[in-house]
Design a protein around this motif. Sequence first.
Motif, short mmCIF file in Angstrom:
data_model
loop_
_atom_site.label_atom_id
_atom_site.label_comp_id
_atom_site.label_asym_id
_atom_site.label_seq_id
_atom_site.Cartn_x
_atom_site.Cartn_y
_atom_site.Cartn_z
N ASN A 8 -49.57 -45.92 23.35
CA ASN A 8 -48.47 -45.25 24.06
C ASN A 8 -48.89 -43.89 24.61
O ASN A 8 -48.19 -42.89 24.47
CB ASN A 8 -47.25 -45.10 23.14
CG ASN A 8 -46.69 -46.44 22.73
OD1 ASN A 8 -46.88 -47.44 23.44
ND2 ASN A 8 -46.02 -46.49 21.60
N LYS A 10 -51.40 -42.01 23.65
CA LYS A 10 -52.04 -41.06 22.72
C LYS A 10 -53.19 -41.73 21.99
O LYS A 10 -53.09 -42.89 21.60
CB LYS A 10 -51.03 -40.59 21.66
CG LYS A 10 -50.12 -39.50 22.14
CD LYS A 10 -49.32 -38.96 20.96
CE LYS A 10 -47.91 -38.57 21.38
NZ LYS A 10 -46.85 -39.19 20.61
N GLU A 79 -41.02 -42.80 30.36
CA GLU A 79 -41.88 -41.67 30.67
C GLU A 79 -41.03 -40.42 30.79
O GLU A 79 -40.06 -40.40 31.55
CB GLU A 79 -42.66 -41.93 31.96
CG GLU A 79 -43.90 -42.76 31.70
CD GLU A 79 -44.68 -43.06 32.97
OE1 GLU A 79 -44.62 -42.27 33.92
OE2 GLU A 79 -45.34 -44.12 32.98
N ASN A 80 -41.42 -39.41 30.06
CA ASN A 80 -40.68 -38.13 30.06
C ASN A 80 -39.18 -38.33 29.86
O ASN A 80 -38.36 -37.75 30.55
CB ASN A 80 -40.91 -37.35 31.36
CG ASN A 80 -42.39 -37.22 31.69
OD1 ASN A 80 -43.19 -36.98 30.79
ND2 ASN A 80 -42.74 -37.40 32.95
N GLY A 81 -38.87 -39.20 28.92
CA GLY A 81 -37.45 -39.42 28.61
C GLY A 81 -36.72 -40.29 29.61
O GLY A 81 -35.55 -40.59 29.43
N LYS A 82 -37.42 -40.71 30.66
CA LYS A 82 -36.76 -41.57 31.66
C LYS A 82 -37.19 -43.01 31.40
O LYS A 82 -38.38 -43.30 31.35
CB LYS A 82 -37.20 -41.13 33.05
CG LYS A 82 -36.33 -41.70 34.17
CD LYS A 82 -36.77 -41.16 35.52
CE LYS A 82 -36.04 -41.76 36.69
NZ LYS A 82 -35.55 -43.12 36.56
N HIS A 84 -37.99 -46.96 31.85
CA HIS A 84 -38.66 -47.76 32.87
C HIS A 84 -37.60 -48.52 33.68
O HIS A 84 -36.55 -48.87 33.14
CB HIS A 84 -39.60 -48.73 32.15
CG HIS A 84 -40.51 -49.51 33.04
ND1 HIS A 84 -40.09 -50.63 33.71
CD2 HIS A 84 -41.82 -49.34 33.35
CE1 HIS A 84 -41.11 -51.12 34.41
NE2 HIS A 84 -42.16 -50.35 34.22
N THR B 22 -35.02 -49.37 24.32
CA THR B 22 -36.11 -48.44 24.02
C THR B 22 -36.69 -48.68 22.63
O THR B 22 -37.66 -48.02 22.25
CB THR B 22 -35.61 -46.98 24.08
OG1 THR B 22 -34.50 -46.85 23.19
CG2 THR B 22 -35.19 -46.59 25.48
#
Lengths: 158, 763, 285
Positions: A8, A10, A79-82, A84, B22
């Motif tokens: 993810n 990292k 990505e950045n809290g947004k 997909h 999520t």
Amino acid sequence: MKISFYLNGKDTCVDVPADRKLVSVLREDLELTGTKEGCGAGECGACTILVDGHVRLSCLMTAAQAQGRRITTIEGLAENGKVHPVQEAFIENGAVQCGFCTPGMVLAAVDLLDRNPDPTREQIREGLSGNLCRCSGYVKIVDAVEAAAGKIGRGKSR
Amino acid sequence: MTTRMIEVGYPVPRFDARAKVTGEEKFAIDYSREGMLWAGARRAGLAHGVIRSIDISQAAALPGVYAVLTRRDVPGTNRQGIILKDQPVLAGRKVRHCGDPVALVLAEDRDVLEKALGLIAVDLEPLEGVFDPEDGLRPDAPLVHESGNLLHKAVIKVGDARKALGECDVVIEDSFEVPAQEHAFLETENGLAWQEEGGRITMVVSTQAPFRDRFEIAHALGLDVEAIRVVSPCLGGGFGGKDGATVQCLLALAALRAGGRPVRMLWRREESFSAGYKRHPVRMRYRVGAMRDGALHSIDCRLIYDTGPYAHLGVEVMALGMEHACGPYRVPNTLVEGLCVYTNNPISGAMRGFGVCQASFGIESMMDQLASKLGMSRLDIRLKNALRRGDRNGAGVTLVHSTGIVPCLEALGGHRLWKQSAKWKSEAGPYKKRGVGIAAVSNAIGYGRGLPDSAIARVDLTKEGKIRIYSSVADMGQGNSNAFVQIAGQILRQDGSRLEIIQPDTDLAHPSGSSSAGRTTYTYGNALIKACEDLREKLVHRATLLLMLDEPAGLVLLPGKVKHLPSGEEVPFELLGRVLSETDRIAVKEFVMPVAQDNVDSAKEFKLGFPHVLFSYAAHLVYVEIDELTGKIDVKEYLAVTEGGRVINPASFDQQVHGAIAQGLGYGLMEEVLTERGKILNPDFTNYIIPTSLDIPDITSVCVETEESTGPFGMKGIGEVGTNAPLPAIAGGVEDALGRRIRRSPLTAASVLAAPGGKGATG
Amino acid sequence: MREVILPGSIEELWRCLDDKPQASVYAGGTDLLVKMYNGLFDPEALICLDRIEELKEVGEQGGSIRIGACATHSGLLEDPLVRKRLPALWKAIGGIGSPPVRNMGTIGGNICTASPAGDTLPPLYAMKAEVELLSREGSRRVPIPEFITGPGATCLKRAEILSAVWVKKPEGYNLHHFEKVGLRSALACSVVSMAALLRLRPEGIVEKAALAWGSVAPTVFRCPEAEEALAGKPLCAESLSKAAELVRDGVSPISDLRADADYRRAVAGNLLLRLVDIADEGKGR
């Protein structure tokens, strides 16, 4: 055994038995419980992850096989809290019921749309055919993937 | 959380969808705690036998094993069961099915647990078993329980069916059989439990009935009900299979013996098959008589339910099946006999459609045959007999509530798929045969008489100024908690950012019935409406005070505030949350579902669960194409017309319709728990197959709205009704294509090929 | 705990096998790991071939196509050589399991598992494929029917791997067909399958036929009698029905959870009847 992989976004290193099921490494050792396990035999798809961008079943992989790979679980998709576009489409199109198949289903759809950005409904069904859902009858899931394809397509043509 | 207004009647995206896409949503299976032990049961592996001895010494000596428990370690009655308590937590004297647990191991990790389970030596003296319910009724049959193999026998009798058959212009007779179906939820039975200081047990468990679970555990283990707290997060599917104790009693026992350490129990898929509940296998025999004009005059039928070794909900499942055995039709004379028989097969229990699924196959197959015999269309004969409000149904109950089967059938008849069916059938390709089938079904809502179908809703204004609903009926995926959020949003006029819902926790919410019987949104929703109205009044009154107004007139709720319209002054929820005392921020209300007010005397043998007065209805149509070379049935089109009162969320409505049909298509086409001497031969997803995305066609879902005046915002539950129609509709379609009816489900390719008209062994 | 070794080259593989002669070798793991994780199989160590790129290559050599044993099913589905030259095999691979299973599983694994229901096997038999077996000492090529000796059994020796499968380009055949009958449309194990290659003259006469069936015998079933019966005959229901009878006489299916022997026998013959329509569809295109 020390195993390093790119998880993810990292660099991640775990020290686990080499033959441990990858899904257990993710869920239990790394506490990424978004990846589910439903059958332990490669038949349900709940444990679907992306390995180098392609769907794989983490219940049928040894931990050692993750070495050096780029792994994406459901937790790594936003990505950045947004979320997909596929996740967004699942929300908006009523593709979520109990939600247990959802992480695997979403990842299968992401891989499908990567390979085929403009699939027919039949191709969507084919692309999701490794992920069992007992709640939905799949109709709204197919709707969601169709909608996501449109959204991604429009995003790209802009 | 979304800031759009959350209202009733719109396809508001489910509030839980974001957390689920999520991966943040935590199911019971995702909970863990520091120092957790793993518990697992050693299963009998033999369907019927006397326990001579259980040697746990090797397992207990294995490093990493914390404890090994047997019957002797169980405090209390050691008996679980929802109504009749005949199921041991740990079998001590005899085993009655392969999945009976005989020992419980607590271990440091899963590997040790598996190894230890394998080291337990169970010496069983095999007994003759009962594997067929009709064999079980023979006088010389071996006994599953000393009380006899007939768990329950009941009769529903209206008029004089046998005499009336003699008055009919046509009488047809036939028999049908359906096997066991597995729920196949993706999250298997599991939970996590621990003993708090002071001795209370907290359990996070995948369950449909958190409040009732406490009573089952307490009774089985000799505990105080209040000493058990059950928390029920979102379920990864339930469908009836988590209604009643699965891991609960074993897990509580483990927690009692874990020295305060948390314990997790998680059934592997194979264990879920062998120890979990199934849809009842049923054998049915029908005699149906009608007059020349197609009017049903008499139904005489007998249904035999294989309930497995324990009562569980067997009698109630049978009762509901019998109540629906005459279909959604007006029949003046009915005689429905039911036998619920103990066997040494897997345990049967609740599953979506709750006995109705099976009976619908019987009655709808008879309706098709009656239509053929009378030269009527399958639609016309159903319309001719369809129940209307004010009619008495086959169980003798007067239908005083919304009754929508006629508009369902009319909508089906007006649909292009019905109108174009002849043309579609004529266009079959080489080696293909096409047929069209329809089915009309109903499904009762609620528990019926004998115990109150009640729910208590609690809704708070939190200290932070949010509206928080304490749900007390579990969400197994059907989306009831989203309906609750919509109801609260509608009444309290809030957007998504102001609304929260807490999944059932017996310490926080108030006792309510189970998540089952199409009652979840109906019963809790009605209670919630009252609670929200109460809270609304409270908030308005307190705002009156804070604004120092004479009276509440002119005050309205808006997102996050109360506004005084004449002056434009506002009181933010945050302020109300801060100044109101805790007890003043809570509204709690109860609702009890209405029952039949008729003096229904058609059945005397049911203590509870009979009769019902509220029903949802559906009419389904299917296009099937049969490959003559392989016998494979392809479902090409599917239409479902459903009546469930008004609709709170059209998207959730369709979700339920689609999902019910998918399970019904699985039941009709491929699903069957295969057993040999009580042992499941296909206890995994490799051999027990459920439909994939390629096996379910696009489904057209049409909603016929009526107004159910007793329902929350006019709604009735529709979660179950859709499961009942696919099997009879497919069977009708196959008969239409082949000219022969298949009387046993599932309708496999092999059964089609063996039917005359199929290209069987001789090609 | 058992070791899992991931050699990066064949050279390295031999060294691993020297170190751990008892190790089990796997590629996709879709069969072996299911068994291992469910306690049916307890190997001393595992060697995963996943990282050996040279085992994944697909290429043409002379009149043959060489497919590396560790080529995944998904990889082969996207390979133009397989799609264009070996359409029956391509179709068979497309029906295996599900997308994730095809991403993981390999053609070599499908062959070595030697299941009577293995989806790649009927087309490989019909095309007279050979397997290439590699050991430190060198390689040998064995016709696939000799390699697979029974259900789940092969003649693979210790310290030897299946490195590739060789398929002669089926020149001259103008109809390539594969049909699998499963109990559902995906994630299905075949109940009966059939690969058929026909050379059809323009006027519709069968010149030559190569036929093979899966799941109707302990190993893939060939039926020279049916092939001969079709040769020189028009492709029509009548000739196919006759051939189908010979097939039904020849198969030796078992009854199991998925289907009984009678069903398999009937359908094994029936599948031939479809060939008329397959030929018609081909003409239409």
